[in-house]
Design an enzyme around this catalytic site. Structure first.
Site, PDB file in Angstrom:
ATOM      1  N   ASP A   2     -10.939  28.062  17.098  1.00 47.91           N
ATOM      2  CA  ASP A   2     -10.904  29.100  15.645  1.00 47.91           C
ATOM      3  C   ASP A   2      -9.411  29.851  15.894  1.00 47.91           C
ATOM      4  OD1 ASP A   2     -10.694  31.125  13.651  1.00 47.91           O
ATOM      5  OD2 ASP A   2     -12.963  31.477  14.109  1.00 47.91           O
ATOM      6  N   HIS A   3      -8.482  29.307  14.622  1.00 48.57           N
ATOM      7  CA  HIS A   3      -7.232  29.848  14.876  1.00 48.57           C
ATOM      8  C   HIS A   3      -6.839  31.239  14.498  1.00 48.57           C
ATOM      9  CE1 HIS A   3      -3.116  29.184  15.852  1.00 48.57           C
ATOM     10  NE2 HIS A   3      -2.696  28.108  15.060  1.00 48.57           N
TER      11      HIS A   3
END
Ligand code: CAO
Length: 454
Positions: A426-427
């Protein structure tokens, strides 16, 4: 017409409107909550100082308000024209205990306010049309929850009034919301309740892509081109599909691919299985992966975290989910406390849980509490893929079939058994450099498993 304004809200100078609890046309009574506001420390509901019908809302979500700001205009109800005395300052709801990332303790006055019981006079919240579980007793009381938990629940479409709070004074915690969602999913999966039906308009919008501003889904009469057979999606696919869709749309995924040299580890695994031929437990690559991932999660704690509003919740436990392919669809059972278990125990548990998944016998508890997931297609094939993160986790490791590859050792090409790894992350929480480090570290553990003990 009566103007209802924000009363004295204590030390809060400017707070954000995070919930509108009424709309034009609603009839409200004195003390009924109109809006929820949130500061960086607490949320509170602003009650009405008068009764009547809402004519005009003068605030919208995201507005900043302070004492005296106009909230709405009411048309006084017959016999209720007189203004009630100004309501007492609303009781702030203090965030749940600070997550490990925040060292700031709650200020004393707020902590005192937190001890106040929920106001029984608050109106019973309306369950979402999609709510599918029976509301529990506290559904007549406005639930106590911190701003971040309210935001978390809003994001998941959960009506907090339906969630049983297990925190102090029945405060709803993040775990309560998660357990509620998982319980609802499990009940749908097990057929105990019908799958929640989305509101017709929302369902139609989602189905044809209009909700995302996309062109409509193509409608084709396939039978014009040849014979067809239409079958309903299995229940598990419907439920997991909805979750996968949400996760895919809501999480900015990035996937890093890497290779691990598992030549020695595979030889060790084969040797162990020869030695333990009669134990009945087959040591699998998945068991080694689970244990190695625990080490990597320990070294890179942001991979063992969940995003909760503006906070990151770091987990100090290591529960690892693994994707299990079943005739009816994908299930993700969880190995609890994998850090405290040995390879044999993990191998036995994964095989038992995978068998339960295939037989449709997994209980909700078997699928709860995961921190990080592994999806192994090693027994099937392929090289790399892009696994979808299992929210609220922030990363997932996919592995495919290992194969002998020529690897340059500085002097010559040597045949090495290479495991292809694909790490989706998850950036919002993790950066590319951290993901590359995670993969590199994991590959180093798998290449020389003695490192797991360091
Ligand atoms: N490379 C090469 N061979 C591998 C391997 C790998 N990475 N991983 C497993 N294998 C081999 C095993 O050694 C075993 O071989 P033998 O039968 O000769 O011993 C064979 O593949 C089958 O393994 P397994 O399935 O019994 O065990 P597993 O631990 O690999 O997998 C489980 C268990 C539950 C993960 C698996 O059955 C499964 O369901 N996988 C699918 C997961 C999935 O669908 N993911 C996609 C999610 S996204 O849609």
């Amino acid at each position: 017409m009566i103007e209802v304004k924000v009363p004295d809200i204590g030390d809060f100078k400017e707070v954000e409107v995070i919930e509108l609890l009424v709309k034009p046309g609603d009839t409200v009574s004195v003390e009924q909550s109109l809006i929820t506001v949130e500061s960086d420390k607490a949320s509170m509901e602003i009650p009405s100082s008068a009764a009547g019908v809402v004519k005009e809302l003068r605030v919208k979500l995201g507005d900043k308000v302070a004492e005296g700001s106009l909230i709405l205009v009411l048309e006084a109800s017959a016999g209720a024209g007189a203004m009630a005395p100004p309501p007492a300052a609303p009781a702030p709801q203090v965030p749940a205990p600070a997550p490990q990332v925040s060292a700031t303790p709650a200020p004393a006055p707020l902590a005192a306010a937190a001890a106040e019981p929920a106001r029984a006079s608050a109106p019973a919240p309306q369950p979402l049309p999609t709510a599918s579980l029976e509301p529990h007793d506290s559904h007549v009381v406005k639930p106590h929850a911190s701003p971040s938990i309210r935001k978390f629940a809003r994001e998941l479409g959960v009506d907090l009034a339906l969630v049983r709070g297990t925190g102090p004074k029945q405060r709803v915690t993040e775990a309560d919301v998660r357990n509620y969602v998982k319980g609802a999913i499990a009940q749908v999966v097990s057929g105990a309740i019908a799958a929640p039906a989305p509101a017709p308009a929302a369902a139609a919008a989602a189905a044809d892509g209009a909700g995302l501003g996309l062109i409509p889904w193509p409608k084709v009469d396939f039978s014009k081109f040849g014979a067809i057979e239409t079958k309903p999606l299995p229940r598990i696919k419907k439920v997991s599909g909805a979750n996968l869709h949400r996760n895919w749309v809501m999480i900015p995924h990035v996937t890093n691919h890497d290779d691990a040299d598992i030549t020695d580890l595979e030889a060790f695994r084969v040797q162990l299985n020869k030695e333990n031929d009669k134990s009945g437990v087959k040591v699998t690559m998945l068991a080694f992966l689970i244990k190695a991932c625990v080490n990597a999660l320990r070294k890179f704690p942001e991979f063992n975290a969940s995003l909760e509003g503006d906070n990151l919740v770091f987990k100090k436990y290591f529960n690892i989910g693994f994707a299990a392919d079943t005739p009816n669809g994908l299930m993700v059972p969880v190995i609890k406390d994998a850090d405290k278990k040995g390879i044999f125990e993990i191998a036995r548990e994964t095989s038992e849980l995978a068998a339960k998944a295939r037989d449709g016998k997994l209980g909700p508890g078997d699928m709860q509490g995961g921190c990080f997931s592994i999806s192994s297609l090693g027994g099937i094939g392929g090289t790399y893929f892009t696994p979808i993160i299992n929210a609220p986790e922030v990363a997932i490791l996919g592995v495919c079939r290992s194969a002998m590859r020529p690897v340059w050792d500085g002097k010559q090409f040597a045949p090495r058994l290479i495991l292809p790894m694909s790490l989706s992350w998850d950036h919002r929480v993790i950066d590319g450099a951290a993901a590359a480090r995670f993969n590199t570290y994991l590959a180093s553990l798998l290449a020389d498993y003695r490192r797991v003990m360091l």
